[in-house]
Enzyme design. Structure first.
Site, PDB file in Angstrom:
ATOM      1  N   ASP A   6      53.995  59.020  39.483  1.00 20.34           N
ATOM      2  CA  ASP A   6      55.379  58.828  39.045  1.00 20.34           C
ATOM      3  C   ASP A   6      56.318  59.823  39.718  1.00 20.34           C
ATOM      4  OD1 ASP A   6      54.050  57.090  37.451  1.00 20.34           O
ATOM      5  OD2 ASP A   6      54.291  58.249  35.609  1.00 20.34           O
TER       6      ASP A   6
ATOM      7  N   GLU B 126      54.629  68.269  33.503  1.00 24.66           N
ATOM      8  CA  GLU B 126      54.002  67.319  32.568  1.00 24.66           C
ATOM      9  C   GLU B 126      52.673  67.859  32.051  1.00 24.66           C
ATOM     10  OE1 GLU B 126      54.578  64.149  31.409  1.00 24.66           O
ATOM     11  OE2 GLU B 126      56.287  63.470  32.607  1.00 24.66           O
TER      12      GLU B 126
ATOM     13  N   ALA C 157      59.238  52.583  28.593  1.00 24.20           N
ATOM     14  CA  ALA C 157      58.979  51.208  29.022  1.00 24.20           C
ATOM     15  C   ALA C 157      58.068  51.141  30.247  1.00 24.20           C
ATOM     16  CB  ALA C 157      60.303  50.514  29.318  1.00 24.20           C
TER      17      ALA C 157
ATOM     18  N   SER D  76      60.961  57.107  33.125  1.00 23.93           N
ATOM     19  CA  SER D  76      62.219  57.834  32.897  1.00 23.93           C
ATOM     20  C   SER D  76      61.951  59.338  32.845  1.00 23.93           C
ATOM     21  CB  SER D  76      62.897  57.350  31.625  1.00 23.93           C
ATOM     22  OG  SER D  76      62.042  57.525  30.529  1.00 23.93           O
TER      23      SER D  76
ATOM     24  N   GLU E 257      46.695  50.913  39.597  1.00 22.41           N
ATOM     25  CA  GLU E 257      46.948  51.505  38.276  1.00 22.41           C
ATOM     26  C   GLU E 257      45.750  52.329  37.808  1.00 22.41           C
ATOM     27  OE1 GLU E 257      50.106  51.997  37.296  1.00 22.41           O
ATOM     28  OE2 GLU E 257      50.379  49.826  37.310  1.00 22.41           O
ATOM     29  N   HIS E 258      46.044  53.514  37.316  1.00 25.86           N
ATOM     30  CA  HIS E 258      45.054  54.490  36.834  1.00 25.86           C
ATOM     31  C   HIS E 258      44.163  54.999  37.967  1.00 25.86           C
ATOM     32  CE1 HIS E 258      45.909  54.365  32.484  1.00 25.86           C
ATOM     33  NE2 HIS E 258      46.364  53.156  32.778  1.00 25.86           N
ATOM     34  N   THR E 259      44.585  54.755  39.177  1.00 22.23           N
ATOM     35  CA  THR E 259      43.824  55.237  40.330  1.00 22.23           C
ATOM     36  C   THR E 259      44.263  56.645  40.742  1.00 22.23           C
ATOM     37  OG1 THR E 259      45.417  53.944  41.586  1.00 22.23           O
ATOM     38  CG2 THR E 259      43.206  53.030  41.392  1.00 22.23           C
TER      39      THR E 259
ATOM     40  N   LEU F  72      58.580  52.747  33.059  1.00 18.05           N
ATOM     41  CA  LEU F  72      59.361  52.805  34.300  1.00 18.05           C
ATOM     42  C   LEU F  72      59.678  54.258  34.678  1.00 18.05           C
ATOM     43  CD1 LEU F  72      61.793  49.800  33.675  1.00 18.05           C
ATOM     44  CD2 LEU F  72      59.636  49.796  34.939  1.00 18.05           C
TER      45      LEU F  72
HETATM   46  C1  GLA Z   1      51.232  56.868  33.943  1.00 15.98           C
HETATM   47  C2  GLA Z   1      50.924  58.198  34.610  1.00 15.98           C
HETATM   48  C3  GLA Z   1      50.578  58.002  36.083  1.00 15.98           C
HETATM   49  C4  GLA Z   1      49.514  56.933  36.271  1.00 15.98           C
HETATM   50  C5  GLA Z   1      49.855  55.680  35.492  1.00 15.98           C
HETATM   51  C6  GLA Z   1      48.758  54.662  35.512  1.00 15.98           C
HETATM   52  O1  GLA Z   1      52.406  56.327  34.476  1.00 15.98           O
HETATM   53  O2  GLA Z   1      52.020  59.073  34.493  1.00 15.98           O
HETATM   54  O3  GLA Z   1      50.185  59.223  36.642  1.00 15.98           O
HETATM   55  O4  GLA Z   1      48.255  57.421  35.939  1.00 15.98           O
HETATM   56  O5  GLA Z   1      50.149  55.961  34.137  1.00 15.98           O
HETATM   57  O6  GLA Z   1      48.576  54.185  36.801  1.00 15.98           O
END
Ligand code: GLA
Length: 392
Positions: free
Chosen positions: A176, A164, A127, A131, A39-41, A129
């Site tokens: 994502d 985005e 949420a 969308s 996460e956040h990587t 996920l």
């Molecule tokens: C959101 C961002 C992703 C990612 C996550 C954290 O979902 O859209 O690019 O940075 O946060 O891992």
């Protein structure tokens, strides 16, 4: 081959017929995602391990002879309609994701034509996920079809990210969009966010993935997200490396005195998380669910304590899950602050896990969570309404 339609698809067909007074030609299925670890990587050029899920957006559409794009969202009960040759940024709300996709295809020299579309789905919005990535990749898939563009999943994911970043104004990484485009049934995907190479990782045979939706929704996430990004880049600058992907534990300790205590903790999360993702991928290859679960919980603690992106509801639901005997590991998932957590649960024990953890959380937080077992699904696909998936 004729394929039986699901209830959602039958409903979609009906809605399209009522709305446009004609039969749709094609249907795009675009999945949400859950990130198992990492996460956040992604915006630090690091590693992620998400999977596409069996919650998706379904988009029925039909090409038009002009360049008008008319889309009705049954979930928002709202329509957007614009001409592909004249539209501006900021015209629509949820429609921004749509106009952005048309903009990005035009930016790279294509001329998507008009189409009528109805969208429905079952990915909860806001949420964690994804969308929005599902919407982007779904629209890109339909528009690529109308414009005769070859579908290259990772290249399309990059276009979705550009939408985005440069149209919607959210500074997200690639995770994502990449998993929404490239997901594969029964697998998670290890993605190297620096060179965008990826590797399929089979889900451990003796476990299931359960999504735990706290029902909380994020508020001012963008500013906190951008702040974390800036703190990571600041730490990389102090450590004289391009991004935290290039750092390791030993280097982090060497620079500790030059880093602010906050920058140190942020960097510690990213550096340790990257190692955990690689270990998790190895654990999956070796079918070691206990190892994977342990890494997931360690990831949660790091996000809670060092990266500081969890929240009360997420922490509570993760603890409720961890206290259950069938739980192998659990963590918050996605950007954080609110939304969903994900748990790895012993196969065969899903039902009791869902019931008992729901009850425990409701008692503690006075609100009912939503828990559901989910399967890893394929990335965005396109097909005739009652036919097989098309390769394009
Ligand atoms: C959101 C961002 C992703 C990612 C996550 C954290 O979902 O859209 O690019 O940075 O946060 O891992």
């Amino acid at each position: 081959m004729e394929i039986p339609l699901t209830i959602l698809e039958r409903d979609l067909l009906q809605q399209f017929t009522n709305y446009f007074n004609s039969i749709p030609e094609l249907v795009v299925t675009s999945p949400g995602r859950v990130n198992l670890i990492g996460e956040h990587t992604d915006y630090n050029d690091g590693f992620v391990l998400p999977m596409a899920i069996d919650r998706c957006l379904l988009m029925a559409f039909k090409k038009r002879n002009d360049d008008r794009i008319t889309i009705y969202s049954s979930d928002f009960d709202s329509e957007i309609s614009f001409s592909a040759s004249s539209f501006r940024k900021g015209d629509f709300s949820w429609g921004e994701y749509i106009s952005g996709c048309i903009w990005v295809l035009q930016e790279i020299g294509h001329t998507p034509g008009g189409f009528d579309m109805v969208i429905t789905g079952n990915i909860p919005v806001g949420a964690s996920l994804s969308s929005s990535a599902a919407l982007e990749l779904g629209i890109l898939r339909a528009a690529a079809h109308t414009a005769g563009i070859e579908w290259q999943p990772m290249a399309m994911a990059k276009l979705g990210q550009r939408v985005e970043n440069h149209w919607v104004g959210m500074n997200c990484g690639i995770m994502d969009q990449a998993i929404c485009a490239c997901g594969r049934k029964d697998h998670a995907l290890l993605i190297d966010c620096r060179d965008l190479t990826s590797k399929l990782c089979p889900l451990p045979k003796n476990s299931s993935i359960v999504i735990l939706d706290t029902g909380t929704r994020r508020g001012l996430v963008d500013s906190a997200y951008n702040e974390r990004r800036a703190q990571c880049f600041e730490a990389a600058g102090v450590m004289n490396i391009a991004t935290l992907r290039d750092g390791d534990k030993e280097m982090l300790e060497r620079y500790r005195s030059q880093l602010s205590p906050l920058a140190y903790r942020r960097a510690k999360h990213i550096i340790s998380e990257n190692s955990r993702v690689l270990e998790a991928a190895k654990a999956m290859e070796n079918d070691q669910e206990l190892k994977l679960g342990k890494l997931m919980y360690e990831s949660h603690c790091s996000l809670r304590d060092d990266f500081d992106v969890s929240g009360k509801a997420l922490n509570e639901i993760v603890e409720c899950a961890m206290e259950h005997s069938a739980c192998l590991g659990a963590r918050m998932t996605g950007a954080g602050f609110a939304g969903c957590a994900v748990a790895l649960v012993a196969k065969g024990k899903e039902k009791e896990f869902v019931e008992e953890v729901s009850k425990a959380y409701a008692t503690r937080m006075q609100t009912e969570p939503r828990l559901y077992v989910c399967q890893a699904a394929d990335g965005t696909t396109i097909r005739p309404f009652d036919g097989e998936i098309m390769e394009e």
